[in-house]
Design a protein around this motif. Sequence first.
Motif, PDB file in Angstrom:
ATOM      1  N   ILE A 197       0.843  -1.338   0.599  1.00 26.21           N
ATOM      2  CA  ILE A 197      -0.097  -0.087  -0.113  1.00 26.21           C
ATOM      3  C   ILE A 197       0.600   0.950  -0.324  1.00 26.21           C
ATOM      4  O   ILE A 197       1.448   1.318   0.698  1.00 26.21           O
ATOM      5  CB  ILE A 197      -0.779   0.287   0.966  1.00 26.21           C
ATOM      6  CG1 ILE A 197      -1.831  -1.138   1.207  1.00 26.21           C
ATOM      7  CG2 ILE A 197      -1.779   0.953   0.961  1.00 26.21           C
ATOM      8  CD1 ILE A 197      -2.221  -1.458   2.654  1.00 26.21           C
ATOM      9  N   ARG A 198       0.443   2.508  -0.278  1.00 29.85           N
ATOM     10  CA  ARG A 198       1.239   4.156  -0.710  1.00 29.85           C
ATOM     11  C   ARG A 198       1.092   4.111   1.022  1.00 29.85           C
ATOM     12  O   ARG A 198       0.740   4.625   1.460  1.00 29.85           O
ATOM     13  CB  ARG A 198       1.147   4.484  -2.763  1.00 29.85           C
ATOM     14  CG  ARG A 198       1.525   3.739  -3.292  1.00 29.85           C
ATOM     15  CD  ARG A 198       0.699   4.631  -4.018  1.00 29.85           C
ATOM     16  NE  ARG A 198       0.936   4.660  -5.577  1.00 29.85           N
ATOM     17  CZ  ARG A 198       0.880   5.194  -7.186  1.00 29.85           C
ATOM     18  NH1 ARG A 198       0.710   6.574  -6.814  1.00 29.85           N
ATOM     19  NH2 ARG A 198       1.313   4.810  -8.432  1.00 29.85           N
ATOM     20  N   PRO A 199       1.936   4.598   0.882  1.00 28.48           N
ATOM     21  CA  PRO A 199       2.297   5.604   2.451  1.00 28.48           C
ATOM     22  C   PRO A 199       1.386   6.513   1.923  1.00 28.48           C
ATOM     23  O   PRO A 199       0.994   7.116   3.174  1.00 28.48           O
ATOM     24  CB  PRO A 199       3.582   6.131   2.653  1.00 28.48           C
ATOM     25  CG  PRO A 199       4.438   5.675   1.516  1.00 28.48           C
ATOM     26  CD  PRO A 199       3.838   4.796   0.567  1.00 28.48           C
ATOM     27  N   ASN A 200       1.222   7.212   1.217  1.00 29.32           N
ATOM     28  CA  ASN A 200      -0.138   8.248   0.890  1.00 29.32           C
ATOM     29  C   ASN A 200      -1.188   8.124   1.389  1.00 29.32           C
ATOM     30  O   ASN A 200      -1.509   9.148   2.200  1.00 29.32           O
ATOM     31  CB  ASN A 200      -0.320   9.014  -0.181  1.00 29.32           C
ATOM     32  CG  ASN A 200       1.197   8.594  -1.182  1.00 29.32           C
ATOM     33  OD1 ASN A 200       1.612   7.167  -1.269  1.00 29.32           O
ATOM     34  ND2 ASN A 200       1.252  10.384  -1.883  1.00 29.32           N
ATOM     35  N   TYR A 201      -1.955   6.997   1.467  1.00 28.50           N
ATOM     36  CA  TYR A 201      -3.146   6.516   1.689  1.00 28.50           C
ATOM     37  C   TYR A 201      -3.328   6.293   3.251  1.00 28.50           C
ATOM     38  O   TYR A 201      -3.509   6.658   3.752  1.00 28.50           O
ATOM     39  CB  TYR A 201      -3.167   4.880   1.097  1.00 28.50           C
ATOM     40  CG  TYR A 201      -3.805   4.689  -0.149  1.00 28.50           C
ATOM     41  CD1 TYR A 201      -4.501   5.340  -0.516  1.00 28.50           C
ATOM     42  CD2 TYR A 201      -2.917   3.820  -0.958  1.00 28.50           C
ATOM     43  CE1 TYR A 201      -5.275   5.289  -1.821  1.00 28.50           C
ATOM     44  CE2 TYR A 201      -3.372   4.705  -2.706  1.00 28.50           C
ATOM     45  CZ  TYR A 201      -4.189   4.971  -3.392  1.00 28.50           C
ATOM     46  OH  TYR A 201      -5.090   4.711  -4.904  1.00 28.50           O
ATOM     47  N   GLY A 219       8.830   4.313   1.916  1.00 33.96           N
ATOM     48  CA  GLY A 219       8.081   5.853   2.506  1.00 33.96           C
ATOM     49  C   GLY A 219       7.220   5.421   3.887  1.00 33.96           C
ATOM     50  O   GLY A 219       6.526   7.084   3.400  1.00 33.96           O
ATOM     51  N   PHE A 220       7.317   4.485   4.644  1.00 37.29           N
ATOM     52  CA  PHE A 220       6.395   4.958   6.088  1.00 37.29           C
ATOM     53  C   PHE A 220       7.639   5.623   7.169  1.00 37.29           C
ATOM     54  O   PHE A 220       8.330   4.515   7.415  1.00 37.29           O
ATOM     55  CB  PHE A 220       5.844   3.474   6.762  1.00 37.29           C
ATOM     56  CG  PHE A 220       5.184   2.985   5.579  1.00 37.29           C
ATOM     57  CD1 PHE A 220       3.861   3.265   5.452  1.00 37.29           C
ATOM     58  CD2 PHE A 220       5.315   2.307   4.294  1.00 37.29           C
ATOM     59  CE1 PHE A 220       2.962   2.531   4.311  1.00 37.29           C
ATOM     60  CE2 PHE A 220       4.792   1.391   2.823  1.00 37.29           C
ATOM     61  CZ  PHE A 220       3.364   1.448   3.688  1.00 37.29           C
ATOM     62  N   ASN A 221       7.736   6.851   7.440  1.00 36.09           N
ATOM     63  CA  ASN A 221       8.247   7.242   8.005  1.00 36.09           C
ATOM     64  C   ASN A 221       7.244   8.847   9.122  1.00 36.09           C
ATOM     65  O   ASN A 221       6.479   9.098   8.129  1.00 36.09           O
ATOM     66  CB  ASN A 221       9.427   7.334   7.893  1.00 36.09           C
ATOM     67  CG  ASN A 221       9.492   8.920   6.667  1.00 36.09           C
ATOM     68  OD1 ASN A 221       9.616  10.117   6.692  1.00 36.09           O
ATOM     69  ND2 ASN A 221       9.916   8.126   5.420  1.00 36.09           N
ATOM     70  N   LYS A 241      -4.518   9.279  18.948  1.00 34.00           N
ATOM     71  CA  LYS A 241      -3.245   9.514  18.797  1.00 34.00           C
ATOM     72  C   LYS A 241      -2.570   7.771  17.935  1.00 34.00           C
ATOM     73  O   LYS A 241      -2.895   7.434  18.872  1.00 34.00           O
ATOM     74  CB  LYS A 241      -2.649   9.248  20.191  1.00 34.00           C
ATOM     75  CG  LYS A 241      -3.082  10.753  21.127  1.00 34.00           C
ATOM     76  CD  LYS A 241      -2.695  10.531  22.426  1.00 34.00           C
ATOM     77  CE  LYS A 241      -2.665  11.769  23.069  1.00 34.00           C
ATOM     78  NZ  LYS A 241      -2.356  11.557  24.496  1.00 34.00           N
ATOM     79  N   PRO A 242      -2.841   8.466  16.406  1.00 33.37           N
ATOM     80  CA  PRO A 242      -2.834   7.102  16.189  1.00 33.37           C
ATOM     81  C   PRO A 242      -0.778   6.950  15.625  1.00 33.37           C
ATOM     82  O   PRO A 242       0.222   7.519  15.548  1.00 33.37           O
ATOM     83  CB  PRO A 242      -2.773   7.193  14.755  1.00 33.37           C
ATOM     84  CG  PRO A 242      -2.159   9.192  14.239  1.00 33.37           C
ATOM     85  CD  PRO A 242      -2.813   9.712  15.685  1.00 33.37           C
ATOM     86  N   PHE A 243      -0.718   5.704  14.968  1.00 32.02           N
ATOM     87  CA  PHE A 243       0.734   5.343  15.147  1.00 32.02           C
ATOM     88  C   PHE A 243       0.794   4.289  13.771  1.00 32.02           C
ATOM     89  O   PHE A 243      -0.277   3.324  14.809  1.00 32.02           O
ATOM     90  CB  PHE A 243       1.455   5.234  16.666  1.00 32.02           C
ATOM     91  CG  PHE A 243       0.819   3.110  16.762  1.00 32.02           C
ATOM     92  CD1 PHE A 243       1.449   2.382  16.632  1.00 32.02           C
ATOM     93  CD2 PHE A 243       0.630   4.041  17.884  1.00 32.02           C
ATOM     94  CE1 PHE A 243       0.580   1.276  17.103  1.00 32.02           C
ATOM     95  CE2 PHE A 243      -0.419   3.119  19.268  1.00 32.02           C
ATOM     96  CZ  PHE A 243       0.116   1.177  18.587  1.00 32.02           C
ATOM     97  N   LEU A 244       1.868   3.656  13.433  1.00 31.02           N
ATOM     98  CA  LEU A 244       2.128   2.723  12.231  1.00 31.02           C
ATOM     99  C   LEU A 244       2.667   1.516  12.828  1.00 31.02           C
ATOM    100  O   LEU A 244       3.391   2.157  13.262  1.00 31.02           O
ATOM    101  CB  LEU A 244       2.616   2.985  10.721  1.00 31.02           C
ATOM    102  CG  LEU A 244       1.849   3.858   9.818  1.00 31.02           C
ATOM    103  CD1 LEU A 244       2.569   4.305   8.780  1.00 31.02           C
ATOM    104  CD2 LEU A 244       0.664   3.798   9.793  1.00 31.02           C
ATOM    105  N   VAL A 249      -3.690   8.489   8.866  1.00 24.07           N
ATOM    106  CA  VAL A 249      -3.332   8.757  10.029  1.00 24.07           C
ATOM    107  C   VAL A 249      -4.218  10.403  10.257  1.00 24.07           C
ATOM    108  O   VAL A 249      -5.149  11.179  11.383  1.00 24.07           O
ATOM    109  CB  VAL A 249      -1.876   9.251   9.958  1.00 24.07           C
ATOM    110  CG1 VAL A 249      -1.538  10.271  11.173  1.00 24.07           C
ATOM    111  CG2 VAL A 249      -1.152   8.289  10.227  1.00 24.07           C
ATOM    112  N   LYS A 250      -4.632  11.537   9.216  1.00 23.93           N
ATOM    113  CA  LYS A 250      -5.215  12.732   8.967  1.00 23.93           C
ATOM    114  C   LYS A 250      -6.388  12.568   9.512  1.00 23.93           C
ATOM    115  O   LYS A 250      -6.788  13.599  10.689  1.00 23.93           O
ATOM    116  CB  LYS A 250      -5.266  13.185   8.609  1.00 23.93           C
ATOM    117  CG  LYS A 250      -5.355  15.201   8.100  1.00 23.93           C
ATOM    118  CD  LYS A 250      -5.073  15.649   6.683  1.00 23.93           C
ATOM    119  CE  LYS A 250      -6.587  16.824   6.357  1.00 23.93           C
ATOM    120  NZ  LYS A 250      -6.780  16.865   7.466  1.00 23.93           N
ATOM    121  N   VAL A 251      -7.089  11.803   9.591  1.00 20.41           N
ATOM    122  CA  VAL A 251      -8.189  11.506   9.546  1.00 20.41           C
ATOM    123  C   VAL A 251      -9.091  11.475  10.871  1.00 20.41           C
ATOM    124  O   VAL A 251      -9.356  11.422  12.331  1.00 20.41           O
ATOM    125  CB  VAL A 251      -9.398  10.710   8.513  1.00 20.41           C
ATOM    126  CG1 VAL A 251     -10.729   9.995   9.440  1.00 20.41           C
ATOM    127  CG2 VAL A 251      -9.601  11.092   6.974  1.00 20.41           C
TER     128      VAL A 251
END
Length: 372
Positions: A57-61, A103-105, A75-78, A66-68
Amino acid sequence: MEKSKVYFTDLRTRPGLNMLDKLEKLIRAAKIDNIDFKNKYVAIKIHFGEPGNLAYIRPNYAARIVKVIKDLGGKPFLTDANTLYTGRRHNALDHLEAAYENGFNPLTVGCHVIIADGLKGTEVREIEVDLKHTKSAKIGSAIADADIIISMNHFKGHEMTGFGGAIKNLGMGSGSRGGKLFMHSSSKPKIQIKNCVGCMMCIKSCAHDAIKLNESKKAVIDYEKCVGCGQCIAVCQFNAAQVNWDEAASVASEKISEYAYAVIKDKPNFHINFIMDVSPNCDCWSNNDMPIVPNIGIMASFDPVALDKASVDMVNEAPTIKGCAYEEVEHIHICGQEDKFMSIHGKTDWRAALEHGERIGLGKMEYELIKV
């Protein structure tokens, strides 16, 4: 019995409505904001992709999810747990490097990235479930300690379970090393003697005094003492301590459903399947074969069983891409329809995980598809 609701959006866009906007529109239509996120720790369970594999999955998604969640007060974390096999995601340091490489940072996704089971896969919480195969599930502590679980799942084929979606990402993906060993194998670890260098790390880390060096300075396991925790596999840097890959696919699928049940037990949870780049094999490989069907869209639901069932139905109904792996295998028909995943992985039956998931209360296979 009321059907579970599964929401779907296709990949058509227009000026002013790109795919990130459509993703947000989808999850809000599916009522993600019914969850009380205020000041809650939110684990976004995702697969960061093995470097070299480009189907993840692209990190953009992830950044939009996260923004939502932040907008809703969470308080989200991947997060993901370390792998059982040796690779670029075998320990937290390499795993984080792989995530950043893909790209996940924190800069790109807008939140921290946490490896759920710690540096060597030893940070674990046991969650009691008392199910058919699993009495207590060994789950990575960061996932187990989270207040809310959100799964972002790349829907694709898988060599053991037929396909990988929400249940596979939640269950196998959240398990610690010991948990993954349990799901993959009915046997205890083994020592590949030719790989052992006698470093004694497995001996020092074994809590049950089950490993010794023989006269050749090679590790040997005393199976009378071994409890099959998988800790020796976690600390071995030479691929000497290994898994016995001997669990039947259907049993492994049932265990994965039980682990998924443990992950979301007593917690608000929400799940998103990305039916794009539907490669025939898992994202754990360092390569990805061409997709077997055209890109389809994104689905979301509070029910991971219904979500996976709707996703596999949509893939089976889709036309195949010329030259893909599906054209190289004998086609298996289920209920008069060609089943792409069972055809590609002939020894698997993806229905095992879904049917068992329904039996244990993980979700329902009957669904209502709502297009957004």
